[in-house]
Design an enzyme around this catalytic site. Structure first.
Site, PDB file in Angstrom:
ATOM      1  N   HIS A  28       8.566-111.415 -18.592  1.00 50.17           N
ATOM      2  CA  HIS A  28       9.370-110.918 -19.728  1.00 50.17           C
ATOM      3  C   HIS A  28      10.487-111.927 -20.020  1.00 50.17           C
ATOM      4  O   HIS A  28      11.479-111.988 -19.304  1.00 50.17           O
ATOM      5  CB  HIS A  28       9.994-109.548 -19.395  1.00 50.17           C
ATOM      6  CG  HIS A  28      10.724-108.937 -20.551  1.00 50.17           C
ATOM      7  ND1 HIS A  28      10.438-107.682 -21.028  1.00 50.17           N
ATOM      8  CD2 HIS A  28      11.716-109.407 -21.334  1.00 50.17           C
ATOM      9  CE1 HIS A  28      11.223-107.397 -22.046  1.00 50.17           C
ATOM     10  NE2 HIS A  28      12.028-108.437 -22.254  1.00 50.17           N
ATOM     11  N   HIS A  30      12.824-114.165 -23.186  1.00 50.44           N
ATOM     12  CA  HIS A  30      13.208-114.503 -24.571  1.00 50.44           C
ATOM     13  C   HIS A  30      13.578-115.976 -24.631  1.00 50.44           C
ATOM     14  O   HIS A  30      14.427-116.421 -23.838  1.00 50.44           O
ATOM     15  CB  HIS A  30      14.425-113.680 -25.010  1.00 50.44           C
ATOM     16  CG  HIS A  30      14.189-112.208 -24.979  1.00 50.44           C
ATOM     17  ND1 HIS A  30      13.756-111.491 -26.065  1.00 50.44           N
ATOM     18  CD2 HIS A  30      14.304-111.309 -23.966  1.00 50.44           C
ATOM     19  CE1 HIS A  30      13.622-110.211 -25.738  1.00 50.44           C
ATOM     20  NE2 HIS A  30      13.951-110.071 -24.460  1.00 50.44           N
ATOM     21  N   LYS A 114       4.216-105.892 -27.982  1.00 50.88           N
ATOM     22  CA  LYS A 114       5.518-105.343 -27.567  1.00 50.88           C
ATOM     23  C   LYS A 114       5.944-104.214 -28.485  1.00 50.88           C
ATOM     24  O   LYS A 114       5.982-104.355 -29.705  1.00 50.88           O
ATOM     25  CB  LYS A 114       6.561-106.465 -27.593  1.00 50.88           C
ATOM     26  CG  LYS A 114       7.986-106.031 -27.230  1.00 50.88           C
ATOM     27  CD  LYS A 114       8.118-105.655 -25.759  1.00 50.88           C
ATOM     28  CE  LYS A 114       9.461-105.012 -25.444  1.00 50.88           C
ATOM     29  NZ  LYS A 114      10.492-105.939 -25.031  1.00 50.88           N
ATOM     30  N   HIS A 151       9.731-101.331 -24.552  1.00 52.15           N
ATOM     31  CA  HIS A 151      11.181-101.199 -24.381  1.00 52.15           C
ATOM     32  C   HIS A 151      11.448 -99.701 -24.355  1.00 52.15           C
ATOM     33  O   HIS A 151      11.379 -99.034 -25.386  1.00 52.15           O
ATOM     34  CB  HIS A 151      11.955-101.887 -25.524  1.00 52.15           C
ATOM     35  CG  HIS A 151      13.433-101.802 -25.328  1.00 52.15           C
ATOM     36  ND1 HIS A 151      14.218-102.897 -25.013  1.00 52.15           N
ATOM     37  CD2 HIS A 151      14.284-100.746 -25.343  1.00 52.15           C
ATOM     38  CE1 HIS A 151      15.481-102.517 -24.853  1.00 52.15           C
ATOM     39  NE2 HIS A 151      15.549-101.214 -25.057  1.00 52.15           N
ATOM     40  N   HIS A 189      11.717-104.023 -18.009  1.00 48.66           N
ATOM     41  CA  HIS A 189      13.098-104.046 -17.493  1.00 48.66           C
ATOM     42  C   HIS A 189      13.629-102.641 -17.148  1.00 48.66           C
ATOM     43  O   HIS A 189      14.593-102.183 -17.727  1.00 48.66           O
ATOM     44  CB  HIS A 189      14.058-104.770 -18.436  1.00 48.66           C
ATOM     45  CG  HIS A 189      13.894-104.447 -19.914  1.00 48.66           C
ATOM     46  ND1 HIS A 189      13.899-103.175 -20.413  1.00 48.66           N
ATOM     47  CD2 HIS A 189      13.717-105.263 -20.982  1.00 48.66           C
ATOM     48  CE1 HIS A 189      13.747-103.223 -21.722  1.00 48.66           C
ATOM     49  NE2 HIS A 189      13.634-104.481 -22.099  1.00 48.66           N
ATOM     50  N   ASP A 262      13.821-110.919 -18.351  1.00 50.78           N
ATOM     51  CA  ASP A 262      14.524-110.541 -19.575  1.00 50.78           C
ATOM     52  C   ASP A 262      15.700-111.486 -19.826  1.00 50.78           C
ATOM     53  O   ASP A 262      16.735-111.063 -20.352  1.00 50.78           O
ATOM     54  CB  ASP A 262      14.999-109.082 -19.537  1.00 50.78           C
ATOM     55  CG  ASP A 262      15.336-108.559 -20.935  1.00 50.78           C
ATOM     56  OD1 ASP A 262      14.889-109.168 -21.921  1.00 50.78           O
ATOM     57  OD2 ASP A 262      16.048-107.545 -21.033  1.00 50.78           O
TER      58      ASP A 262
HETATM   59  O1  DOR Z   1      19.655-107.310 -23.320  1.00 51.68           O
HETATM   60  C1  DOR Z   1      18.683-107.466 -24.038  1.00 51.68           C
HETATM   61  N1  DOR Z   1      18.540-108.553 -24.815  1.00 51.68           N
HETATM   62  N2  DOR Z   1      17.759-106.499 -24.073  1.00 51.68           N
HETATM   63  C2  DOR Z   1      16.747-106.530 -24.954  1.00 51.68           C
HETATM   64  O2  DOR Z   1      15.975-105.611 -24.963  1.00 51.68           O
HETATM   65  C3  DOR Z   1      16.625-107.630 -25.940  1.00 51.68           C
HETATM   66  C4  DOR Z   1      17.315-108.823 -25.482  1.00 51.68           C
HETATM   67  C5  DOR Z   1      17.500-109.833 -26.579  1.00 51.68           C
HETATM   68  O3  DOR Z   1      16.518-110.203 -27.235  1.00 51.68           O
HETATM   69  O4  DOR Z   1      18.626-110.288 -26.803  1.00 51.68           O
HETATM   70 ZN    ZN Z   2      13.721-108.332 -23.416  1.00 47.20          ZN
END
Ligand code: DOR
Ligand code: ZN
Length: 358
Positions: A28, A30, A114, A151, A189, A262
């Site tokens: 997971h 980003h 997702k 989520h 998460h 995450d």
């Molecule tokens: O803390 C987070 N940041 N939780 C999420 O679900 C998305 C993520 C983000 O993309 O910034």
């Molecule tokens: Zn995330």
């Protein structure tokens, strides 16, 4: 220092000791796009064999074609000398056609879809307003074996933010897994004992990722002695009893639980402001932070299973074929890293981490 950080010192590995584990994967992650992407992707490529890339860009990654272009941008940022493989996901909307799932599976590019409840987190406005609208699409995913990554928070204004995960289980997830008993679901998460228990008690089709920050911190680390915007994420940190249960799940040896950082980078400017974004940047030291959490729990022998074996098992992939080595050695995290025109503040900026990738 929280209770979490001062416990079980005596069982920890001695300074200088080393462990070798099969190369981990991040299930997971980003990485954003453009200059931000170029700044953060190399950190994960250095540590992990693969990573599941979240699709919450603006605009969101809703088609296989977009995901293919995004995958290429990530590969370009990694460079030719790396074997790192980005595993792509599609962003589910109320109107994702079942046909798109067929395309996605046929392409071989897409590893999962997702589900963001609309309004739950960063760039989730195009997310799902009513899961019933997605039932034909979910049916196709179940048939073709494409996992749904969830989520798990409700978004109603009247639900307390600390209860949103538990209420999601009761009001949404239980129905979803009942209606799609053979749909592979990753509860992403997880932050509560309720979620850990739900996953443990569910069928083998249901698994969960756990972040390093939810294993290492509780809500005091965000709110006591002044508000810490860099410790704000979603789902938000919970109380200590929940953290303890997450650690138990991670070190349990149960193959349903695996690593998903995450890591969610936002610029300093977007974190240190009156309405700061949710997300912690941990990719720069992902495996070191997990190793620290497992070491504190006296469970280094369970790290490899969590970080490198359980995830591939669930996704039906082989584990990575090479190994990494970690050494118990304190190092100081930089105050910031470059991030496009701005900087990013990493977790533990200016403080130390007990383990180092060799
Ligand atoms: O803390 C987070 N940041 N939780 C999420 O679900 C998305 C993520 C983000 O993309 O910034
Ligand atoms: Zn995330």
């Amino acid at each position: 220092m929280s209770n979490a950080q001062s416990s079980s010192q005596s069982t920890r590995a001695p300074v200088g000791s080393q462990i070798s584990i099969i190369r981990p994967d991040d299930w997971h992650l980003h990485v954003r796009d453009n200059e931000a992407l170029k700044a953060v992707v190399p950190f994960t490529a250095k540590q992990c064999g693969r990573a599941i890339i979240m699709p919450n860009l603006t605009p969101p990654v809703t088609t296989t074609e977009q995901a293919g272009a995004y995958q290429q941008a990530i590969l370009n940022a990694v460079g030719k000398n790396s074997d790192f493989k980005p595993l792509m996901t599609l962003y589910l909307t109320d109107s994702t056609p079942a046909k798109e799932i067929k395309n996605a599976v046929a392409s071989g590019i897409i590893s999962a879809v997702k589900l963001y409840p609309a309004g739950a987190t960063t760039n989730s406005d195009a997310g799902v307003t009513d899961i019933k609208k997605c039932y034909q699409t979910l049916e196709m995913m179940q048939t073709l074996g494409l996992p749904l990554l969830v989520h798990g928070e409700v978004t109603s204004q009247d639900i307390d933010i600390f209860d949103r995960e538990k209420i999601f289980i009761d009001q949404r997830l239980k129905t979803l897994v009942k209606d799609f008993p053979e749909l592979k679901v990753v509860f992403e998460h997880i932050t509560t004992a309720d979620a850990a228990d739900f996953v443990t008690e569910s069928s083998p089709y249901v698994a969960a990722t756990i972040t390093a920050h939810h294993l290492l911190m509780n809500r005091n680390d965000m709110l006591v002695g002044g508000i810490k915007p860099h410790h704000y994420c979603l789902p938000v940190l919970k109380r200590e009893t929940h953290r303890e249960t997450l650690v138990k799940a991670a070190i349990s040896g149960n193959s349903k639980f695996f690593m998903g950082t995450d890591s969610a980078p936002h610029s300093k400017h977007n974190k240190e402001t009156a309405c700061g974004c949710a997300g912690m940047f941990t990719a720069f030291a992902a495996i070191e932070l997990y190793t620290e959490a497992f070491d504190k729990a006296g469970a280094l022998d369970k790290l490899e299973q969590f970080s490198s074996l359980n995830g591939p098992l669930f996704y039906g992939l082989d584990a990575n074929s090479d190994k990494i080595t970690l050494q118990r050695e304190k190092w100081t995290v930089p105050d910031s890293y470059p991030f496009g025109d701005d900087v990013i503040i990493p977790l533990r900026a200016g403080k130390t981490i007990n383990w180092k990738l060799v």
